[in-house]
Design an enzyme around this catalytic site. Structure first.
Site, mmCIF file in Angstrom:
data_model
loop_
_atom_site.group_PDB
_atom_site.id
_atom_site.type_symbol
_atom_site.label_atom_id
_atom_site.label_comp_id
_atom_site.label_asym_id
_atom_site.label_seq_id
_atom_site.Cartn_x
_atom_site.Cartn_y
_atom_site.Cartn_z
ATOM 1 N N CYS A 1 42.145 34.465 40.055
ATOM 2 C CA CYS A 1 42.463 34.447 41.479
ATOM 3 C C CYS A 1 42.198 32.787 41.911
ATOM 4 O O CYS A 1 43.437 32.195 41.664
ATOM 5 C CB CYS A 1 41.311 35.332 42.151
ATOM 6 S SG CYS A 1 41.774 35.836 44.016
ATOM 7 N N HIS B 1 42.555 40.809 39.861
ATOM 8 C CA HIS B 1 41.151 40.719 39.335
ATOM 9 C C HIS B 1 41.070 41.438 38.165
ATOM 10 O O HIS B 1 40.915 42.898 38.406
ATOM 11 C CB HIS B 1 40.012 41.170 40.433
ATOM 12 C CG HIS B 1 40.029 40.126 41.525
ATOM 13 N ND1 HIS B 1 38.693 39.469 41.638
ATOM 14 C CD2 HIS B 1 40.911 39.939 42.599
ATOM 15 C CE1 HIS B 1 39.019 38.447 42.547
ATOM 16 N NE2 HIS B 1 40.124 38.813 43.127
ATOM 17 N N GLU C 1 38.341 42.167 36.208
ATOM 18 C CA GLU C 1 37.046 42.781 36.283
ATOM 19 C C GLU C 1 37.000 43.870 37.365
ATOM 20 O O GLU C 1 35.808 44.865 36.995
ATOM 21 C CB GLU C 1 36.062 41.769 36.674
ATOM 22 C CG GLU C 1 35.858 41.404 38.154
ATOM 23 C CD GLU C 1 36.880 40.782 38.815
ATOM 24 O OE1 GLU C 1 36.931 40.791 39.786
ATOM 25 O OE2 GLU C 1 37.806 40.319 38.032
#
Length: 365
Positions: A246, A331, A333
């Site tokens: 990001c 993202h 994660e």
């Protein structure tokens, strides 16, 4: 209690206040997620922003202790169509209303969020104000238009000191520009010895830590507001395997000679399709960003585009093979349903392992 929501273009909506009854001002953005409001509230990337949820019912499963992306919420205000006052979920330990009260964050319900989202999509991101004041509209608009947006968000959300989350695997330096808990969780799950450092760590401090790899985290705001971080990454680029996420992706791009710019209304939600160019595979990703890397600025750099957004063809991934570095705008994660983007952490650690083996081989020759 009656509340008012005002945009800098003069739009005024009247709704019902929940959370803290205070006046707040921030940049208005929208998120298209059907769930995940707790993660959104606590994501440091939303610092100083008023978030509008496009899904109409918010608060229905309450708040639990496990789903926070940071220790405290970071949003400036919350705008919803319908606020659920009596949540029902086995993990619920607190209502959305009480959480916002605890951290003095105002919310407003009963707003036509569809109209608001269409307005932002058409005109672009703009400043907004949530208030219970009865002051004249002209007075509040003047305040809104005259108040500048801050540019020090990263400094306020980053850790203030270096700390270690001990593991027995490779030492990974996580540079914290506003890192979500999920990033740290993915590294620890893989046994990494994680050292978390402030955004303004210097190249000499990095060398003293002797990391096996470096991960640049997500974070709020414009990447050009942290020039020191860009210069540091430029100085150490190629010396360590590097992975950017990001804001970290944008900082990596700037350090490698590319440029970034602000998008009209950004990407925020858990349903953004991204194509991996090498495999042709499409991933459904979680995203939260206002800025993107400019495609025409890659000419003359070592950067190669690896991923593209299918909705608008903006750059979602970059690689600099000669520098042992890569990054993604989304993202990996996060778990917006699919969890298949987590392979990027494995890819990063494979790069780290390969680098260590090459260094070991070089020493034996």
């Amino acid at each position: 209690m009656r509340a008012r929501f005002i945009l800098e273009d003069g739009t005024e909506c009247v709704g019902t206040a929940f959370g803290a009854t205070k006046q707040t001002l921030g940049e208005v953005v929208f998120n298209t997620g059907l769930t995940g409001y707790q993660e959104i509230l606590s994501d440091p990337s939303y610092r100083d922003q008023i978030v509008t949820m496009t899904y109409p019912l918010i608060g229905n499963y309450g708040i639990n202790r496990d789903d926070f992306e940071a220790v405290v919420p970071h949003i400036k205000g919350f705008v919803v169509r319908e606020h659920c006052e009596q949540p029902s979920n086995w993990r619920n330990s607190q209502t959305l209303d009480s959480l916002l009260k605890d951290y003095e964050i105002p919310g407003i319900a009963g707003i036509d969020t569809r109209m608001l989202t269409r307005k932002i999509r058409y005109h672009g991101t703009m400043k907004g104000l949530i208030t219970t004041s009865t002051a004249p509209l002209e007075e509040l608009l003047a305040l809104l238009r005259q108040t500048p947006m801050p540019t020090d968000q990263v400094a306020r959300v980053s850790t203030k000191s270096i700390y270690n989350c001990k593991g027995f695997g490779p030492r990974i330096l996580l540079i914290d520009f506003g890192a979500k808990n999920g990033i740290l969780r993915e590294l620890l799950k893989r046994g990494c010895d994680v050292v978390v450092a402030p955004y303004n760590i210097t190249a000499s401090e990095i060398k003293r830590i002797q990391p096996d790899g470096i991960l640049l985290s997500n974070g709020p705001g414009d990447p050009k507001d942290v020039p020191q971080a860009i210069n540091t990454i430029r100085e150490i680029l190629g010396q360590y395997p590097l992975f950017g996420i990001c804001l970290g992706h944008q900082i990596f791009a700037l350090a490698a000679g590319a440029d970034t710019g602000k998008m009209k209304f950004g990407h925020r939600g858990g349903n953004h399709p991204v194509k991996e160019l090498a495999s042709g595979r499409t991933y459904i990703t979680s995203q939260n960003h206002s800025y993107a890397v400019k495609a025409d600025s890659l000419t003359g750099t070592e950067l190669v585009i690896t991923h593209l957004a299918l909705n608008d063809e903006s750059i979602e991934g970059l690689s600099a093979p000669g520098k042992q570095a890569f990054s993604v705008q989304y993202h990996p994660e996060a778990s917006p349903g699919p969890e298949d983007s987590s392979y990027l952490f494995d890819q990063f650690l494979q790069l780290v392992t390969k680098s260590k083996e090459e260094q070991s081989y070089a020493k034996t020759r």
